[in-house]
Design a protein around this motif. Sequence first.
Motif, mmCIF file in Angstrom:
data_model
loop_
_atom_site.group_PDB
_atom_site.id
_atom_site.type_symbol
_atom_site.label_atom_id
_atom_site.label_comp_id
_atom_site.label_asym_id
_atom_site.label_seq_id
_atom_site.Cartn_x
_atom_site.Cartn_y
_atom_site.Cartn_z
ATOM 1 N N ASP A 178 5.972 3.400 10.780
ATOM 2 C CA ASP A 178 5.260 2.431 11.635
ATOM 3 C C ASP A 178 5.652 2.500 13.113
ATOM 4 O OD1 ASP A 178 4.146 1.579 9.313
ATOM 5 O OD2 ASP A 178 5.264 -0.294 9.185
ATOM 6 N N MET B 183 -1.885 2.792 8.016
ATOM 7 C CA MET B 183 -0.774 1.850 7.885
ATOM 8 C C MET B 183 -0.392 1.256 9.241
ATOM 9 S SD MET B 183 1.721 3.151 4.867
ATOM 10 C CE MET B 183 1.281 2.766 3.162
ATOM 11 N N ARG C 124 1.339 -2.701 9.509
ATOM 12 C CA ARG C 124 1.138 -4.127 9.220
ATOM 13 C C ARG C 124 1.178 -4.957 10.490
ATOM 14 N NH1 ARG C 124 5.565 -4.452 4.610
ATOM 15 N NH2 ARG C 124 6.626 -3.364 6.253
ATOM 16 N N GLU D 162 -3.818 -1.675 9.285
ATOM 17 C CA GLU D 162 -3.746 -2.663 8.178
ATOM 18 C C GLU D 162 -3.776 -4.100 8.681
ATOM 19 O OE1 GLU D 162 -0.554 -1.771 4.791
ATOM 20 O OE2 GLU D 162 0.065 -1.244 6.824
ATOM 21 N N HIS E 97 -0.695 5.332 0.824
ATOM 22 C CA HIS E 97 0.653 5.899 0.843
ATOM 23 C C HIS E 97 0.714 7.398 1.097
ATOM 24 C CE1 HIS E 97 1.472 1.928 -0.761
ATOM 25 N NE2 HIS E 97 2.715 2.108 -0.366
ATOM 26 N N ARG F 152 2.748 8.294 4.044
ATOM 27 C CA ARG F 152 4.217 8.262 4.076
ATOM 28 C C ARG F 152 4.848 9.528 3.506
ATOM 29 N NH1 ARG F 152 5.603 2.297 2.526
ATOM 30 N NH2 ARG F 152 6.661 3.158 0.725
HETATM 31 O O1 F6P Z 1 6.705 -0.189 6.716
HETATM 32 C C1 F6P Z 1 6.145 0.971 6.241
HETATM 33 C C2 F6P Z 1 4.905 0.686 5.452
HETATM 34 O O2 F6P Z 1 4.387 1.927 5.029
HETATM 35 C C3 F6P Z 1 3.822 -0.145 6.157
HETATM 36 O O3 F6P Z 1 3.047 0.574 7.065
HETATM 37 C C4 F6P Z 1 3.064 -0.676 4.993
HETATM 38 O O4 F6P Z 1 2.394 -1.863 5.337
HETATM 39 C C5 F6P Z 1 4.120 -0.923 3.970
HETATM 40 O O5 F6P Z 1 5.202 -0.064 4.296
HETATM 41 C C6 F6P Z 1 3.695 -0.717 2.540
HETATM 42 O O6 F6P Z 1 4.764 -1.052 1.713
HETATM 43 P P1 F6P Z 1 4.841 -0.742 0.164
HETATM 44 O O7 F6P Z 1 5.162 0.695 -0.009
HETATM 45 O O8 F6P Z 1 5.915 -1.623 -0.339
HETATM 46 O O9 F6P Z 1 3.495 -1.052 -0.399
#
Ligand code: F6P
Length: 328
Positions: free
Chosen positions: A132, A174, A176, A227, A258, A261
Motif C-alpha cells: 500500500d 488495493m 484501503r 478499494e 490478492h 500482493r
Molecule cells: O495492507 C495490504 C492489503 O493488501 C490492503 O491493500 C488490503 O486492503 C488488505 O491488505 C487485504 O487484507 P487481507 O489479505 O487480510 O484480505
Amino acid sequence: MLYTIKKIGVFTSGGDSPGMNAAIRSVVRACAFHDIKCVGIYRGYEGMIEGDFKPLDARSVKGIINKGGTVLKSARSQEFRTEEGRKKAYDKLVEAGIDAFVVIGGDGSFTGAMIFSQEYGIPVMGIPGTIDNDIFGTTHTLGYDTALNTVVEAIDKIRDTASSHNRLFFIEVMGRDVGHIALNVGVGAGAEEILIPEEDLGLDRLVESLRRSKQSGKSSSIVVVAEGDKTGKNVFELKDYVDENMSEYEVRVSVLGHMQRGGAPSCFDRVLASRMGVKAVESLISGNTNCMVGLKNDIMTLTPLDLAVKGKSKINLELLRVSDIMSI
Ligand code: F6P
C-alpha cells in the motif's frame, strides 16, 4: 542504555508483500556478517507467543531473494493485543535468548512492536513491508514497486478487451486508506479516471468526464478505483450508477484482489529490501531502538515508530492533474 545484542529475531507480520523474503535474507546475512545469531520467528506475533522459532544462518536463506510471499509466513495476531499474550511472547523470547527483533510489516505490526518494547525494554526495529505504501517515513515500502508493475501489466491486458469490445471497465486495486497504487497505475496505464480515498471527485463529475471521453472519440475507457475510494461506492455500485445514468457504454468490472500482493519482487524491491535489512541490523547494533528504517532521497533513514504509525503518508496530487491532462 547501550545494549550488547547477541541474538536478533526476525519475522514478518500483517499482509505479505513482495520483497519480504529479500529483507529476511538481508537481516540474516547482516547478522552473520556482524557475528550475531539470528532466529526466524514464524507466523509473526502468533509464532512469537508460541515460541515457533528456527535459527537461521547465512546459507539457510539462499534462493529466496527472488520469491514472493514470506518464507517465515505471516499472521495478524489477536492474542498479542492482550497483556497476557505479550507476556507469553516475552517469556518465549527470553527462553530462546533473543534480545532484539526486526519486524517486517505495516503500521499494525509496528504498533505491536512499540507497545512490546515499552513494556519489556527489548530493542526493536521496523522494516516497512506493504504494497500500500501507506507508511510515513519512507518514500517506498517493500512490495509497492512490484505491486505497481503487477497491476499495470494486468490493466494493460484488460485494456485489450476494453478496446476490442468498446467497453468501460471499472478496475478495483488495493489501497484501503491511501491511493498510491491507484494513482500511479492510473497514470502508468493511461486510465481515463482515477478514484482514490484522498479526493472525492463526485459521481456527477465522473459521468460528465466519461461522457466527454466518449464525445471526443474514445470508444473504450478504464477507470481505476482504490478499494477505499472516497465516493463510498464499490466498483459494482459504480457500474450500476453508470448503467443507470449513461447508455453510451457497456460496463464491466474487474477486482484484481490478492494477485497484486504476489509474485517475484522487482529489482527495485530486492535492492531496497537488502538495504533495509542491513540498516535495521546495524541500527540495532549501534544502540537504536523503536525506529523504522526508510528510504528518503535515496538515503536510508530512521523514523521513530510512533511517528511512522501516526504520521500520514501523502499522495502526490500532481499526479491527479497529470492524469486529467493525459485523459483529455
Ligand atoms: O495492507 C495490504 C492489503 O493488501 C490492503 O491493500 C488490503 O486492503 C488488505 O491488505 C487485504 O487484507 P487481507 O489479505 O487480510 O484480505
